[in-house]
Design a protein around this motif. Structure first.
Motif, mmCIF file in Angstrom:
data_model
loop_
_atom_site.group_PDB
_atom_site.id
_atom_site.type_symbol
_atom_site.label_atom_id
_atom_site.label_comp_id
_atom_site.label_asym_id
_atom_site.label_seq_id
_atom_site.Cartn_x
_atom_site.Cartn_y
_atom_site.Cartn_z
ATOM 1 N N GLY A 34 -0.569 56.396 43.955
ATOM 2 C CA GLY A 34 -0.933 55.508 42.947
ATOM 3 C C GLY A 34 -0.575 55.812 41.344
ATOM 4 O O GLY A 34 -0.714 54.389 40.719
ATOM 5 N N ARG A 83 -5.673 52.837 45.314
ATOM 6 C CA ARG A 83 -5.007 53.139 44.562
ATOM 7 C C ARG A 83 -3.328 53.329 44.617
ATOM 8 O O ARG A 83 -2.019 52.730 44.424
ATOM 9 C CB ARG A 83 -5.303 54.316 44.329
ATOM 10 N N ASN A 92 -11.430 51.069 44.483
ATOM 11 C CA ASN A 92 -10.473 51.302 43.711
ATOM 12 C C ASN A 92 -9.008 52.140 44.272
ATOM 13 O O ASN A 92 -8.826 52.837 44.828
ATOM 14 C CB ASN A 92 -10.780 51.782 42.294
#
Ligand code: HEM
Length: 472
Positions: A166, A246, A244
Motif C-alpha cells: 500500500g 491498500r 480500504n
C-alpha cells in the motif's frame, strides 16, 4: 551426426549429447547462444536432451508466436521441476501448471498489476514517488564513486513493496530491511549457483554428497525467506480493512474472505515472494545495463539528456505520458532490452496436450523453451545485432518505431505479469536520473566497467560496478 541427433519420428530434430547428461556439458558458457548456434543446423524449432529429457527450444519469433500465442491452451503449462518443487511446492504464479488455479491467480494478478484492480495510474504514482527518493539518495553521494545498482535494487523492490502493501517503505524500516536482506542474501553468500542450476536439470544429483549439502543450504535459505514473508503478511493482516484496499495483499485477503477457490494462505506467501524475486533484480538490472551503455557510449547519454530537457525541462514530473514526446529515449530503452536480454529463455513451458508446431509433433508433457536471446540477436532480422544502436528504432521522420521482434517479456498467456511495473520503473527512473545527473566512470578505475559481464543464470544481471553521478 547420428550420435548427436534425435531419432523420434515427427519430433523436432536436435542434439542428444551424452547418455545421462545430454547436452549439459556443452551449454555452460551461455545456453541461449549455444542452442541458437545449433538451430542453424536443425532449424528454429529444435530439440535438446537435458539430462534424460528431450526439450523443445523455439529459436525465432514465428515459432514462439505460433506456439505461445496461437495455441495458448496447448503451450502454456509449466513442467514440475523437482528441485524447485521442494521449495515452493509448485505454488506461486510462475510455477503453477496451466489450469483453473493458474487462471484464477493470473487474472487476479493482472487486475492488480496491470490496471483495473488498484489502478494503472497507481502503479505509475508509486514508481514516481519512489523515484523522487532515489534521486535524493543519489544526490547524497555527493559525486563520490558508488554502486548505484544496489540502490536501484532497493528502489525497485520498494515499488513492488508499495504495490503489495500500500505505501513505500522507509529504507531503514525493520520489516522492509528484513525482507530486502533475506531476498538478496543468496547473492552475498557463496552459494554454489552452478550446483543449483545443475540440480534443476539433473534431479538425481540431489542425492550426491556435495550437491545434497548445497541443496540443504538452499532449502534453509528458502525456509528463512518464507518465514520472513509469513511474518510480514501476518503483521499486515492486523490492519486489514476491506473498505480500504491498500494493495495486492489486501485484495488477496478479500478473495479469501469471499471464499474464492484456490486462494490459500500458502499460495499468498509464495505469490507475494515471487513478485519480489521476479521483479527486483530484473528491472533494476535493466537500468544497470542502461547506465553501463551511457558510460560506454557517452553520446547516447548526451542525446537522452537533450531530448529530456527539451521535452519536459528540469522540474516537471516524469510520468509515462512523457513517453510520446521522447522518441530517442523510447528507442534507447527498446534497444537496451534487445541488446542486453535480461531473461535469455522464457520460464520453461510445457505442452498440456499433444500439439503440432511447424510440421513437427510435440507430445503432451514436453518442456518447451522460448529462446528470447535468439529472437533479439538473429542476424537475419538485425543488422549488426551485437552493437548497441538505439537509432535502429528511429525512422527517417525522427519517430520511434516500436518493434514486435523485441520481446523481453515473452509472449502469450504466460508472458511477464509485471511488465507494466517494469516498464514504468525503467522509463521513469531512467529519465529522472539522466536529467539530474551526469554519469561518469569511477575516476580511480584504470578501465571502464565491462559492458558484457553479467550473471549467466536465469537472469542476465550486470556485475556490480562503481560510477560517479555528478549533479547537473
Ligand atoms: C525488465 C524486467 C523484466 C523482464 C525482462 C521480465 C521477463 C519475464 C519473462 C521473459 C517471463 C517468462 C515468460 C514466459 O514464460 O513465457 C516473466 C515471467 C514473469 N514475470 Fe517478469 N520480467 C521483468 C520484470 C518483472 C516484474 C517487475 C515483475 C513483478 C512485479 C515480474 C513478474 C513476473 C511473473 C509473476 C512471471 C510469471 C508469469 C506466469 O507464469 O504466468 N516480472 N518475466
Amino acid at each position: 551426426m547420428s550420435f548427436f541427433s534425435q531419432s523420434r519420428p515427427g519430433f523436432p530434430p536436435g542434439r542428444k549429447g551424452l547418455p545421462l547428461v545430454g547436452v549439459i556439458p556443452w551449454v555452460g558458457g551461455g545456453p541461449a547462444q549455444k542452442i541458437f548456434e545449433w538451430s542453424k543446423e536443425y532449424g528454429p524449432i529444435m530439440s535438446v536432451r537435458m539430462g534424460s529429457q528431450d526439450w523443445v527450444v523455439l529459436n525465432d519469433y514465428d515459432s514462439m508466436h505460433q506456439g505461445f500465442v496461437e495455441q495458448p491452451t496447448k503451450f502454456s503449462g509449466r513442467p514440475l521441476i523437482p528441485l524447485l518443487n521442494q521449495y515452493n511446492k509448485s505454488l506461486g504464479l510462475g510455477s503453477v501448471d496451466y489450469g483453473d488455479s493458474f487462471k484464477a491467480y493470473r487474472s487476479f494478478g493482472e487486475k492488480i498489476l496491470r490496471g483495473s484492480g488498484i489502478g494503472a495510474k497507481t502503479i505509475e504514482d508509486r514508481v514516481m514517488k519512489e523515484t523522487e527518493h532515489l534521486v535524493e539518495v543519489i544526490r547524497a553521494q555527493e559525486g563520490k564513486a558508488f554502486v548505484l545498482l544496489f540502490l536501484l535494487d532497493k528502489a525497485v523492490a520498494n515499488c513492488i513493496w508499495s504495490l503489495q502493501f500500500g505505501a513505500r517503505s522507509d529504507y531503514e524500516d525493520p520489516s522492509f530491511n528484513r525482507m530486502f536482506s533475506a531476498l538478496t542474501k543468496r547473492d552475498d553468500s557463496n552459494f554454489a549457483g552452478t550446483a543449483i542450476g545443475l540440480m534443476g536439470l539433473l534431479p538425481c544429483l540431489m542425492s550426491f554428497p556435495f550437491f545434497s549439502s548445497v541443496n540443504e543450504e538452499f532449502l534453509e535459505y528458502y525456509k528463512h525467506l518464507l518465514g520472513v514473508f509469513t511474518d510480514i503478511i501476518a503483521e499486515h493482516k492486523k490492519t486489514f480493512d476491506k473498505s480500504n484496499i491498500r494493495g495486492f495483499v489486501d485484495a488477496y485477503f478479500v478473495e479469501q474472505e469471499k471464499g474464492t477457490k484456490h486462494f490459500t494462505e500458502e499460495e499468498l506467501i509464495q505469490y507475494s515472494l515471487e513478485l519480489f524475486k521476479a521483479g527486483t533484480q530484473t528491472a533494476a538490472g535493466m537500468l544497470g545495463w542502461g547506465l553501463l551503455c551511457m558510460i560506454h557510449y557517452p553520446e547516447t547519454q548526451t542525446k537522452l539528456r537533450e531530448e529530456i530537457n527539451q521535452a519536459i525541462g528540469r522540474s516537471a514530473p516524469v510520468s509515462m505520458s512523457c513517453k510520446s514526446s521522447m522518441p530517442y529515449t523510447n528507442a534507447f530503452i527498446q534497444e537496451l532490452m534487445r541488446y542486453r536480454t535480461m531473461v535469455p529463455f522464457t520460464v520453461p513451458h510445457k505442452t498440456s496436450e499433444d500439439a503440432e508446431l511447424g510440421g513437427f509433433n510435440i507430445p503432451k508433457g514436453v518442456t518447451v523453451m522460448g529462446n528470447i536471446w535468439a529472437v533479439h540477436n538473429d542476424p537475419n532480422v538485425w543488422e549488426e545485432p551485437n552493437k548497441f544502436k538505439p537509432e535502429r528504432f528511429i525512422n527517417k521522420n525522427g519517430d520511434f518505431v516500436q518493434s514486435n521482434r523485441v520481446i523481453p517479456f515473452g509472449l502469450g498467456p504466460r508472458d511477464c505479469l509485471g511488465y507494466q511495473v517494469a516498464q514504468s520503473a525503467i522509463f521513469i527512473m531512467l529519465v529522472a536520473m539522466v536529467r539530474r545527473f551526469e554519469f561518469f566512470p569511477d575516476p580511480e578505475a584504470t578501465e571502464l566497467p565491462p559492458n558484457d559481464a553479467g550473471a549467466k543464470g536465469n537472469f542476465y544481471i550486470p556485475s556490480p560496478f562503481n560510477l560517479v553521478a555528478k549533479e547537473i
